[in-house]
Structures are given as C-alpha cells and as structure tokens.
Design an enzyme around this catalytic site. Structure first.
Site, mmCIF file in Angstrom:
data_model
loop_
_atom_site.group_PDB
_atom_site.id
_atom_site.type_symbol
_atom_site.label_atom_id
_atom_site.label_comp_id
_atom_site.label_asym_id
_atom_site.label_seq_id
_atom_site.Cartn_x
_atom_site.Cartn_y
_atom_site.Cartn_z
ATOM 1 C CD GLU A 37 -2.989 -0.862 -0.047
ATOM 2 O OE1 GLU A 37 -3.032 0.247 -0.611
ATOM 3 O OE2 GLU A 37 -3.696 -1.819 -0.422
ATOM 4 C CE1 TYR A 120 -6.441 3.291 -0.148
ATOM 5 C CE2 TYR A 120 -4.072 3.141 0.262
ATOM 6 C CZ TYR A 120 -5.214 2.666 -0.348
ATOM 7 O OH TYR A 120 -5.149 1.553 -1.130
ATOM 8 C CG ASP A 138 -7.807 4.455 -4.242
ATOM 9 O OD1 ASP A 138 -9.031 4.538 -4.521
ATOM 10 O OD2 ASP A 138 -7.043 3.665 -4.819
ATOM 11 C CB CYS A 193 -14.862 3.729 -13.133
ATOM 12 S SG CYS A 193 -15.760 5.295 -13.167
ATOM 13 C CB CYS A 200 -19.817 3.092 -19.441
ATOM 14 S SG CYS A 200 -19.130 4.607 -18.721
ATOM 15 C CB CYS A 203 -19.056 -0.451 -15.895
ATOM 16 S SG CYS A 203 -19.124 0.014 -14.159
ATOM 17 C CB CYS A 209 -23.484 4.234 -13.456
ATOM 18 S SG CYS A 209 -22.352 5.646 -13.508
#
Ligand code: SF4
Length: 301
Positions: A37, A120, A138, A193, A200, A203, A209
């Site tokens: 991370e 985070y 994030d 995305c 899309c 997705c 959405c």
C-alpha cells in the site's frame, strides 16, 4: 427478487476480474500488504511489482527492516520515487517492533499512530489484512463513487470525512463482505472507471450508474497538467540521491557538485534531502545516506 446492491455488483465482478497481484494472495500477511500500500500510493503497479518482491525477500518482517539502516531502505527503494516513503516505512517497522512486538496491529487507532501510516493506508491494512469493515478511499474509489452515486464526472477536491461517509454507506454490514467490496471499488476505479476512458459498456454498475444515465461524456482532457520533471529540484534531488545510493560511504561534496551545474539549485536540492531525513552531512565536506555505516538516527515522532 431484490436487486443486488451496488457493493454486491462490484464484488461479484471483482471476484471474476481482479488482477492477479501477489499482495492479494491468500495468506499474505499484514506487513506485506502494508508495504504494498505504501509503494502503490504514488507509483504504478507495474513498477511496484519487482520492488515489492525484492523488498519482501530482503525484509519479510518488520523486525528485519527495523534491524537495518535507513540508508539500506533508501537504496532498496531505488527509483520508485518519493523516497521519503522508504524512510517512513522503516520508521514504521521500528515502531511496530517497539510498540507491538513485531506484529502489525489490527486496531485502526494503532495503525493510524504508526509513522507514515495515514487515513488511507491504515484502513487499507485493517480491511485487506484483517478483514475489517472500513471505507478505504483512494482517488479511484472517490471517482467511482462520485460518478456512480453522485452523477458527477470528477470527484473534485478531496474532502476526507465526506468521502469516507459516502463510501461507508455503500459497504455491506458484514466485515468480510465489506473488505471485499472495498478492494472491488478500488479495482473498478483502477481498470474500468478510469479518469479519461471509463469503460462503461463492461462496467458491472452500468445499469445503476447516475453519471452513465445522465449521458455525459468523459472529460475531454486531463484536468491536471502532467508534472514537469526535467530541470526541477526533483530531478536534481534524484541525481544527488543516485550518487549517494551507489556509494558505499560518505561522498565528498566535490563529487556531488558534478551532478548539476547550477550551484544554487543543487544546494537547495541537497538541503532538501537533508531536511527530509534522507541524507546527512559527515563533517564539513561530505554527505551520506542517513545512517549509512553509522548509528541510525532515531525515527521521526
Ligand atoms: S458506468 Fe461508467 S461512469 Fe459509471 S461507474 Fe461504470 S465505468 Fe464509471
């Protein structure tokens, strides 16, 4: 039949489509996840992969890193960029050993108290290593939530408490399912995305959405200019650090003077490295990576 929730849709997609990344393997511990991370915060996955493998081979536990010098951490960081992360990661390893017997803690407050571990990273470790329910937000997650839930093309400036609340509202109640959803949201933002070219048509939340439903186009151009590197203090710092990384001991300033002809800029860059705790003077004439060949300085509070 009830409609699947937003989190369920994304989690199902994730289980079928997630990238095969080593820090996601079953049984990978909290230390390995924490290291990944920190490395991933400002560096793309493709560059992190070899660095993460090398780091975990050399320092498989916090205790192993804590026993080594900050200089070695900076050396191993190589050219990942933003090398203060290496020193902070070692500071973190020292704190894990001193405060938690060498085990990365699972409590959010204890994670947040570790050097270099922010909002985070603490939540990412708590969720991905320990299966807890926390919003892990994030840039990618902010963008997904902004588009799919708020119908806005860009997340706008970070508003941390509001972002956390907006994400938490989407998480399932059950901790393991919430942790899975957190990973899934991040992955959706990373590979579907995306900022400039959202896919899309493939997705998993296209049908719900709000931004897709509005019929808006993706933003035409970058909203942030690419950062200039050539000629900046960052470049000079990188050159100076490269010389110090390759050296086995103190480097005379005459050698450092050779990396950049502008005396003012070079001095400023060197002073910045010292101020950031990456480099230290040795006597009047030389510099070295911090703690290189000598006692390691105490970690930052
Ligand atoms: S449908 Fe398009 S805009 Fe909406 S979340 Fe999916 S990729 Fe992003």
């Amino acid at each position: 039949m009830t409609e699947p929730t937003f989190a369920t849709r994304v989690s199902r997609w994730y289980e079928e489509n997630a990238r095969d990344l080593p820090w996601r393997e079953p049984g990978v511990g909290a230390w390995a996840i924490l290291v990944s991370e920190v490395m991933l915060q400002q560096t793309p996955v493709v560059r992190v992969l070899p660095a993460w493998h090398a780091w975990m081979t050399r320092w498989p536990t916090p205790a192993a890193l804590a026993d080594d010098t900050p200089a070695e951490a900076i050396r191993m960081w190589g050219r990942l960029g933003y090398p203060r992360r290496a020193v902070r990661l070692r500071d973190c390893a020292v704190a894990v050993v001193e405060r938690h017997g060498g085990e990365v803690p699972d409590r959010l407050d204890q994670l947040l108290a570790l050097p270099g571990v922010g909002t985070y990273t603490a939540r990412a470790v708590a969720a991905f290593a320990y299966g807890q329910r926390h919003p892990v937000v994030d840039t990618n997650v902010r963008r997904v939530v902004s588009r799919a839930v708020a119908g806005e093309p860009d997340a706008g400036p970070a508003t941390r408490p509001a972002d956390l609340v907006a994400c938490e509202e989407l998480l399932p109640a059950e901790p393991a399912a919430a942790a899975l959803a957190s990973a899934a949201f991040m992955e959706l933002g990373a590979i579907i995305c995306t900022a400039r070219s959202p896919r899309c048509a493939v997705c998993p939340v296209e049908s719900v959405c709000r931004w897709r439903a509005s019929g808006q186009e993706a933003p035409a151009g970058p909203t942030r200019r690419p950062q200039r590197y050539a000629g900046t203090d960052r470049q000079v710092r990188g050159l100076l650090l490269g010389v110090l990384r390759d050296a086995t001991g103190p480097v005379p300033h005459q050698r450092l003077d050779q990396v950049w002809t502008d005396d003012v800029q070079r001095s400023r860059a060197l002073a910045g490295l010292v101020k950031d705790g990456l480099v230290e003077p040795v006597g009047e004439e030389s510099f070295r990576l911090v703690g290189d060949g000598g006692p390691a300085p105490l970690p930052l509070p």
